[in-house]
Design a protein around this motif. Sequence first.
Motif, PDB file in Angstrom:
ATOM      1  N   LEU A  22       0.843  -1.205   0.000  1.00  0.00           N
ATOM      2  CA  LEU A  22       0.000   0.000   0.000  1.00  0.00           C
ATOM      3  C   LEU A  22       0.875   1.251   0.000  1.00  0.00           C
ATOM      4  N   VAL A  23       1.908   1.243   0.823  1.00  0.00           N
ATOM      5  CA  VAL A  23       2.787   2.413   0.910  1.00  0.00           C
ATOM      6  C   VAL A  23       3.542   2.610  -0.405  1.00  0.00           C
ATOM      7  N   GLU A  24       4.016   1.508  -0.991  1.00  0.00           N
ATOM      8  CA  GLU A  24       4.736   1.604  -2.270  1.00  0.00           C
ATOM      9  C   GLU A  24       3.826   2.159  -3.357  1.00  0.00           C
ATOM     10  N   ASP A  25       2.596   1.714  -3.356  1.00  0.00           N
ATOM     11  CA  ASP A  25       1.627   2.202  -4.343  1.00  0.00           C
ATOM     12  C   ASP A  25       1.393   3.698  -4.166  1.00  0.00           C
ATOM     13  N   TYR A  26       1.261   4.129  -2.912  1.00  0.00           N
ATOM     14  CA  TYR A  26       1.070   5.550  -2.638  1.00  0.00           C
ATOM     15  C   TYR A  26       2.273   6.354  -3.139  1.00  0.00           C
ATOM     16  N   LEU A  27       3.471   5.859  -2.843  1.00  0.00           N
ATOM     17  CA  LEU A  27       4.685   6.574  -3.266  1.00  0.00           C
ATOM     18  C   LEU A  27       4.780   6.631  -4.793  1.00  0.00           C
ATOM     19  N   ASP A  28       4.339   5.580  -5.461  1.00  0.00           N
ATOM     20  CA  ASP A  28       4.341   5.582  -6.927  1.00  0.00           C
ATOM     21  C   ASP A  28       3.393   6.660  -7.451  1.00  0.00           C
ATOM     22  N   HIS A  29       2.220   6.779  -6.815  1.00  0.00           N
ATOM     23  CA  HIS A  29       1.256   7.811  -7.225  1.00  0.00           C
ATOM     24  C   HIS A  29       1.834   9.200  -6.995  1.00  0.00           C
ATOM     25  N   LEU A  30       2.515   9.374  -5.874  1.00  0.00           N
ATOM     26  CA  LEU A  30       3.107  10.686  -5.562  1.00  0.00           C
ATOM     27  C   LEU A  30       4.168  11.034  -6.604  1.00  0.00           C
ATOM     28  N   ALA A  31       5.045  10.086  -6.895  1.00  0.00           N
ATOM     29  CA  ALA A  31       6.113  10.344  -7.868  1.00  0.00           C
ATOM     30  C   ALA A  31       5.544  10.558  -9.264  1.00  0.00           C
ATOM     31  N   ALA A  32       4.507   9.802  -9.620  1.00  0.00           N
ATOM     32  CA  ALA A  32       3.924   9.916 -10.961  1.00  0.00           C
ATOM     33  C   ALA A  32       3.382  11.323 -11.197  1.00  0.00           C
ATOM     34  N   ASN A  33       2.816  11.925 -10.154  1.00  0.00           N
ATOM     35  CA  ASN A  33       2.271  13.276 -10.306  1.00  0.00           C
ATOM     36  C   ASN A  33       3.351  14.338 -10.438  1.00  0.00           C
ATOM     37  N   LEU A  34       4.595  13.950 -10.173  1.00  0.00           N
ATOM     38  CA  LEU A  34       5.686  14.923 -10.218  1.00  0.00           C
ATOM     39  C   LEU A  34       6.531  14.791 -11.487  1.00  0.00           C
ATOM     40  N   ILE A  35       6.294  13.745 -12.246  1.00  0.00           N
ATOM     41  CA  ILE A  35       7.099  13.537 -13.459  1.00  0.00           C
ATOM     42  C   ILE A  35       6.857  14.689 -14.428  1.00  0.00           C
ATOM     43  N   GLY A  36       7.951  15.250 -14.939  1.00  0.00           N
ATOM     44  CA  GLY A  36       7.841  16.357 -15.880  1.00  0.00           C
ATOM     45  C   GLY A  36       7.694  17.708 -15.212  1.00  0.00           C
ATOM     46  N   ARG A  43      -3.380  30.013  -2.806  1.00  0.00           N
ATOM     47  CA  ARG A  43      -3.291  29.575  -1.417  1.00  0.00           C
ATOM     48  C   ARG A  43      -2.986  28.081  -1.420  1.00  0.00           C
ATOM     49  N   MET A  44      -1.991  27.663  -0.625  1.00  0.00           N
ATOM     50  CA  MET A  44      -1.584  26.267  -0.673  1.00  0.00           C
ATOM     51  C   MET A  44      -2.456  25.385   0.204  1.00  0.00           C
ATOM     52  N   ALA A  45      -3.196  25.942   1.132  1.00  0.00           N
ATOM     53  CA  ALA A  45      -3.969  25.113   2.047  1.00  0.00           C
ATOM     54  C   ALA A  45      -5.258  24.671   1.378  1.00  0.00           C
ATOM     55  N   GLU A  46      -5.538  23.393   1.470  1.00  0.00           N
ATOM     56  CA  GLU A  46      -6.806  22.879   0.980  1.00  0.00           C
ATOM     57  C   GLU A  46      -7.262  21.817   1.960  1.00  0.00           C
ATOM     58  N   ASP A  47      -8.558  21.691   2.172  1.00  0.00           N
ATOM     59  CA  ASP A  47      -9.091  20.678   3.085  1.00  0.00           C
ATOM     60  C   ASP A  47      -8.365  20.750   4.426  1.00  0.00           C
ATOM     61  N   LYS A  48      -7.649  19.615   4.760  1.00  0.00           N
ATOM     62  CA  LYS A  48      -7.006  19.598   6.068  1.00  0.00           C
ATOM     63  C   LYS A  48      -5.553  20.043   6.017  1.00  0.00           C
ATOM     64  N   GLY A  49      -5.111  20.624   4.905  1.00  0.00           N
ATOM     65  CA  GLY A  49      -3.745  21.114   4.861  1.00  0.00           C
ATOM     66  C   GLY A  49      -3.595  22.379   5.682  1.00  0.00           C
ATOM     67  N   LEU A  50      -2.340  22.732   5.904  1.00  0.00           N
ATOM     68  CA  LEU A  50      -2.078  23.922   6.712  1.00  0.00           C
ATOM     69  C   LEU A  50      -2.153  25.170   5.854  1.00  0.00           C
ATOM     70  N   TYR A  98      -1.309  11.291   5.720  1.00  0.00           N
ATOM     71  CA  TYR A  98      -0.302  11.983   4.907  1.00  0.00           C
ATOM     72  C   TYR A  98      -0.971  12.910   3.890  1.00  0.00           C
ATOM     73  N   GLY A  99      -2.059  12.452   3.274  1.00  0.00           N
ATOM     74  CA  GLY A  99      -2.799  13.332   2.363  1.00  0.00           C
ATOM     75  C   GLY A  99      -2.876  12.813   0.934  1.00  0.00           C
ATOM     76  N   ASP A 100      -3.698  13.489   0.146  1.00  0.00           N
ATOM     77  CA  ASP A 100      -3.923  13.096  -1.239  1.00  0.00           C
ATOM     78  C   ASP A 100      -2.647  13.327  -2.063  1.00  0.00           C
ATOM     79  N   PRO A 101      -2.145  12.307  -2.771  1.00  0.00           N
ATOM     80  CA  PRO A 101      -0.860  12.460  -3.474  1.00  0.00           C
ATOM     81  C   PRO A 101      -0.883  13.518  -4.578  1.00  0.00           C
ATOM     82  N   SER A 102      -1.989  13.639  -5.305  1.00  0.00           N
ATOM     83  CA  SER A 102      -2.001  14.632  -6.389  1.00  0.00           C
ATOM     84  C   SER A 102      -2.025  16.045  -5.814  1.00  0.00           C
ATOM     85  N   GLN A 103      -2.738  16.231  -4.695  1.00  0.00           N
ATOM     86  CA  GLN A 103      -2.784  17.544  -4.056  1.00  0.00           C
ATOM     87  C   GLN A 103      -1.409  17.910  -3.511  1.00  0.00           C
ATOM     88  N   ILE A 104      -0.744  16.957  -2.871  1.00  0.00           N
ATOM     89  CA  ILE A 104       0.586  17.219  -2.319  1.00  0.00           C
ATOM     90  C   ILE A 104       1.578  17.501  -3.448  1.00  0.00           C
TER      91      ILE A 104
END
Lengths: 268, 142
Positions: free
Chosen positions: A29-43, B27-34, A86-92
């Motif tokens: 599950l964690v690896e999958d999450y990290l893959d999603h996070l990295a995928a959103n950062l490519i490019g 603004r960078m904060a959304e939902d539960k973000g800071l 940790y939060g939504d990967p695309s938002q982060i």
Amino acid sequence: MATNSLPREEMPGPPLLEDFDDESQARALVEDYLDHLAANLIGRVASEDRARLKDEAAFHLERLTAHYASQGRPQRAAAEMAIQQYGDPSQIADQITLSLYEGGRASRLFKFFGRANVTAFAIVGFAQFVYVLLLQLRVFAPSGAAYDLPLDPGDMRVLLPWPLPLPQHPLDFFVLYVYPILAPFLIGWLAGRWIPVRPARAVTGAMLVAIIYSFVVGVSVLPQTAGLLLAIFQLAFWLPISAAMAEASLAMNLRRKLRRSYGERHVA
Amino acid sequence: MLGAVVQLCHFGVQYVLISRISTGKLRMAEDKGLQKSTATTLVLVVLLDGARHGYDIAREVERRSENRLMFSHGTLYPVLYALEKSGDLESCWEQPIGERKRRVYALTDSGRREAEKAIAEWREFSTAMSKVIGANGHEQPA
């Protein structure tokens, strides 16, 4: 019995997550999450920064999972809670891209308005300025006095062969048709290349300002009807086209960067 | 003359619109973000005590606020990167034996100054708010 002699419905499928033990499920599950996070950062982020972000997120998730597991939860449930915390990967990924794009000791203009907004406003503002200038030239020099060119039509046709519209069509053709139709595509394309996160939003904000500007300046320096029509035309055509083109341009730009990044790493 | 007045009014409208756009769009904060400014202050203040990694910073914020400030931990990292880019933080990798490597952040001299400035501003703001709330007769009973 050889696998390829089995009927299709009896072929072994891919293993399900539930086929593994609790700890392996948590890790998956964690690896999958990290893959999603990295995928959103490519490019959008350099590969070294992407690797760093992934390593930091991996450590953080490991600690969070251990924290929730220490409360008596099974590993998989702890991993799920850690990922949720940790939060939504695309938002982060968007926020990380924005912070790297906007961060640093930026000028006061960038800090106050935001770099994406300033960029979008510069692109839209320049296109707007050119359009209003062309319209004023057309209205206040209807005889074409401002368009006197140094060459006669025959010489021009040698330089600009068919099917280019000059010199058969006057410059009015460009002012009324070519420029206003092409401008939003160009605005969107540039915005998508220069703004890495949500360029449509930045372009929409800048266009709304431009539309109000068009209306006010249009009715004061152009015939009133022309000013109103200009603002309506920008609202109905420039705004949606430039916003859509900005997102399409960003997607094409990311895809191009992904192909180039992959190509650089895998050159024989 | 009328055209000049109209254009001046137009520039005023543009200024207001741009201000609204800038505060609403990035603004960078959304939902539960800071909230960005809140997160920056929290990170700077927590790091005044010494270098920490991201997980430690998040847990320390929750601990000091007695779990009143609960947020998506991932939203902390954009703040850390922005502060590092602006020179207020510096970071390096650490890898204790047998453990996963982690990135540790520490304040620079300018970061320390920013932290102290942020604390002073928040204290002033908090005092002002307390006075306003108190002036309306909504003080908590002793």
